[in-house]
Design a protein around this motif. Sequence first.
Motif, PDB file in Angstrom:
ATOM      1  N   MET A  50       0.828  -1.206   0.000  1.00 54.47           N
ATOM      2  CA  MET A  50       0.000   0.000   0.000  1.00 54.47           C
ATOM      3  C   MET A  50       0.863   1.256   0.000  1.00 54.47           C
ATOM      4  O   MET A  50       0.566   2.225  -0.705  1.00 54.47           O
ATOM      5  CB  MET A  50      -0.935   0.008   1.217  1.00 54.47           C
ATOM      6  CG  MET A  50      -2.078  -0.969   1.113  1.00 54.47           C
ATOM      7  SD  MET A  50      -3.194  -0.609  -0.263  1.00 54.47           S
ATOM      8  CE  MET A  50      -3.869   0.950   0.255  1.00 54.47           C
ATOM      9  N   GLU A  51       1.923   1.256   0.769  1.00 54.44           N
ATOM     10  CA  GLU A  51       2.817   2.413   0.794  1.00 54.44           C
ATOM     11  C   GLU A  51       3.483   2.610  -0.562  1.00 54.44           C
ATOM     12  O   GLU A  51       3.619   3.740  -1.035  1.00 54.44           O
ATOM     13  CB  GLU A  51       3.867   2.273   1.895  1.00 54.44           C
ATOM     14  CG  GLU A  51       4.773   3.480   2.034  1.00 54.44           C
ATOM     15  CD  GLU A  51       4.040   4.803   2.240  1.00 54.44           C
ATOM     16  OE1 GLU A  51       4.518   5.830   1.705  1.00 54.44           O
ATOM     17  OE2 GLU A  51       3.003   4.818   2.921  1.00 54.44           O
ATOM     18  N   GLN A  52       3.880   1.536  -1.199  1.00 51.07           N
ATOM     19  CA  GLN A  52       4.472   1.638  -2.536  1.00 51.07           C
ATOM     20  C   GLN A  52       3.465   2.203  -3.533  1.00 51.07           C
ATOM     21  O   GLN A  52       3.819   3.036  -4.374  1.00 51.07           O
ATOM     22  CB  GLN A  52       4.975   0.269  -3.006  1.00 51.07           C
ATOM     23  CG  GLN A  52       6.191  -0.209  -2.248  1.00 51.07           C
ATOM     24  CD  GLN A  52       6.584  -1.638  -2.591  1.00 51.07           C
ATOM     25  OE1 GLN A  52       5.789  -2.415  -3.136  1.00 51.07           O
ATOM     26  NE2 GLN A  52       7.805  -2.004  -2.260  1.00 51.07           N
ATOM     27  N   ALA A  53       2.214   1.788  -3.432  1.00 54.16           N
ATOM     28  CA  ALA A  53       1.171   2.306  -4.319  1.00 54.16           C
ATOM     29  C   ALA A  53       0.936   3.801  -4.062  1.00 54.16           C
ATOM     30  O   ALA A  53       0.757   4.576  -5.009  1.00 54.16           O
ATOM     31  CB  ALA A  53      -0.123   1.523  -4.124  1.00 54.16           C
ATOM     32  N   ARG A  54       0.955   4.208  -2.784  1.00 53.25           N
ATOM     33  CA  ARG A  54       0.787   5.635  -2.458  1.00 53.25           C
ATOM     34  C   ARG A  54       1.916   6.469  -3.048  1.00 53.25           C
ATOM     35  O   ARG A  54       1.687   7.547  -3.590  1.00 53.25           O
ATOM     36  CB  ARG A  54       0.743   5.840  -0.945  1.00 53.25           C
ATOM     37  CG  ARG A  54      -0.558   5.471  -0.311  1.00 53.25           C
ATOM     38  CD  ARG A  54      -0.581   5.869   1.172  1.00 53.25           C
ATOM     39  NE  ARG A  54      -1.569   5.106   1.866  1.00 53.25           N
ATOM     40  CZ  ARG A  54      -1.330   4.075   2.671  1.00 53.25           C
ATOM     41  NH1 ARG A  54      -0.097   3.713   2.930  1.00 53.25           N
ATOM     42  NH2 ARG A  54      -2.311   3.425   3.240  1.00 53.25           N
ATOM     43  N   GLU A  55       3.141   5.961  -2.923  1.00 54.75           N
ATOM     44  CA  GLU A  55       4.293   6.689  -3.474  1.00 54.75           C
ATOM     45  C   GLU A  55       4.174   6.814  -4.986  1.00 54.75           C
ATOM     46  O   GLU A  55       4.453   7.873  -5.550  1.00 54.75           O
ATOM     47  CB  GLU A  55       5.590   5.986  -3.091  1.00 54.75           C
ATOM     48  CG  GLU A  55       5.951   6.142  -1.627  1.00 54.75           C
ATOM     49  CD  GLU A  55       7.223   5.403  -1.245  1.00 54.75           C
ATOM     50  OE1 GLU A  55       8.081   5.206  -2.127  1.00 54.75           O
ATOM     51  OE2 GLU A  55       7.351   5.026  -0.072  1.00 54.75           O
ATOM     52  N   LEU A  56       3.755   5.753  -5.651  1.00 55.02           N
ATOM     53  CA  LEU A  56       3.572   5.795  -7.095  1.00 55.02           C
ATOM     54  C   LEU A  56       2.482   6.788  -7.468  1.00 55.02           C
ATOM     55  O   LEU A  56       2.630   7.570  -8.402  1.00 55.02           O
ATOM     56  CB  LEU A  56       3.224   4.401  -7.614  1.00 55.02           C
ATOM     57  CG  LEU A  56       3.023   4.262  -9.117  1.00 55.02           C
ATOM     58  CD1 LEU A  56       4.303   4.638  -9.867  1.00 55.02           C
ATOM     59  CD2 LEU A  56       2.620   2.839  -9.458  1.00 55.02           C
ATOM     60  N   ALA A  57       1.388   6.789  -6.710  1.00 51.99           N
ATOM     61  CA  ALA A  57       0.281   7.700  -6.989  1.00 51.99           C
ATOM     62  C   ALA A  57       0.700   9.160  -6.827  1.00 51.99           C
ATOM     63  O   ALA A  57       0.240  10.027  -7.581  1.00 51.99           O
ATOM     64  CB  ALA A  57      -0.904   7.384  -6.074  1.00 51.99           C
ATOM     65  N   ARG A  58       1.576   9.439  -5.877  1.00 49.44           N
ATOM     66  CA  ARG A  58       2.046  10.823  -5.672  1.00 49.44           C
ATOM     67  C   ARG A  58       2.832  11.337  -6.871  1.00 49.44           C
ATOM     68  O   ARG A  58       2.878  12.527  -7.138  1.00 49.44           O
ATOM     69  CB  ARG A  58       2.929  10.899  -4.423  1.00 49.44           C
ATOM     70  CG  ARG A  58       2.169  10.867  -3.141  1.00 49.44           C
ATOM     71  CD  ARG A  58       3.092  11.113  -1.942  1.00 49.44           C
ATOM     72  NE  ARG A  58       2.503  10.531  -0.771  1.00 49.44           N
ATOM     73  CZ  ARG A  58       2.989   9.489  -0.090  1.00 49.44           C
ATOM     74  NH1 ARG A  58       4.131   8.943  -0.442  1.00 49.44           N
ATOM     75  NH2 ARG A  58       2.372   9.013   0.956  1.00 49.44           N
ATOM     76  N   LYS A  59       3.464  10.417  -7.599  1.00 44.61           N
ATOM     77  CA  LYS A  59       4.306  10.798  -8.736  1.00 44.61           C
ATOM     78  C   LYS A  59       3.502  11.016 -10.015  1.00 44.61           C
ATOM     79  O   LYS A  59       4.017  11.569 -10.973  1.00 44.61           O
ATOM     80  CB  LYS A  59       5.365   9.717  -8.977  1.00 44.61           C
ATOM     81  CG  LYS A  59       6.352   9.597  -7.837  1.00 44.61           C
ATOM     82  CD  LYS A  59       7.330   8.462  -8.085  1.00 44.61           C
ATOM     83  CE  LYS A  59       8.270   8.289  -6.900  1.00 44.61           C
ATOM     84  NZ  LYS A  59       9.184   7.162  -7.089  1.00 44.61           N
ATOM     85  N   ILE A  60       2.251  10.579 -10.036  1.00 49.43           N
ATOM     86  CA  ILE A  60       1.427  10.721 -11.233  1.00 49.43           C
ATOM     87  C   ILE A  60       0.925  12.152 -11.332  1.00 49.43           C
ATOM     88  O   ILE A  60       0.358  12.695 -10.389  1.00 49.43           O
ATOM     89  CB  ILE A  60       0.240   9.725 -11.200  1.00 49.43           C
ATOM     90  CG1 ILE A  60       0.769   8.301 -11.241  1.00 49.43           C
ATOM     91  CG2 ILE A  60      -0.727   9.991 -12.348  1.00 49.43           C
ATOM     92  CD1 ILE A  60      -0.292   7.242 -11.071  1.00 49.43           C
ATOM     93  N   THR A  61       1.124  12.753 -12.484  1.00 43.92           N
ATOM     94  CA  THR A  61       0.658  14.125 -12.713  1.00 43.92           C
ATOM     95  C   THR A  61      -0.841  14.101 -13.018  1.00 43.92           C
ATOM     96  O   THR A  61      -1.378  13.070 -13.443  1.00 43.92           O
ATOM     97  CB  THR A  61       1.403  14.763 -13.898  1.00 43.92           C
ATOM     98  OG1 THR A  61       1.058  14.042 -15.101  1.00 43.92           O
ATOM     99  CG2 THR A  61       2.909  14.761 -13.683  1.00 43.92           C
ATOM    100  N   PRO A  62      -1.516  15.236 -12.869  1.00 52.03           N
ATOM    101  CA  PRO A  62      -2.941  15.285 -13.203  1.00 52.03           C
ATOM    102  C   PRO A  62      -3.202  14.893 -14.663  1.00 52.03           C
ATOM    103  O   PRO A  62      -4.192  14.237 -14.969  1.00 52.03           O
ATOM    104  CB  PRO A  62      -3.319  16.750 -12.952  1.00 52.03           C
ATOM    105  CG  PRO A  62      -2.339  17.196 -11.914  1.00 52.03           C
ATOM    106  CD  PRO A  62      -1.059  16.473 -12.228  1.00 52.03           C
TER     107      PRO A  62
END
Length: 67
Positions: A50-62
Amino acid sequence: MAQAVEAPVSVRLPKYVIKKIDELVEKGEFKSRSNFIKYAVTLALGQIMMEQARELARKITPEEARE
């Protein structure tokens, strides 16, 4: 669905940890030490994923999110 194949793993834990696990087993919270350890490892892996998914999601631009 394919059956999960289990493999034995040896682990050394401090005596106080074993004592706490044994208390949970005695209370009926878990069937065995092994059952508790499977639960704990699965829980920890889930939290890491879950933490890895959150980190990946933070890197995605709008813009990328709209694609």
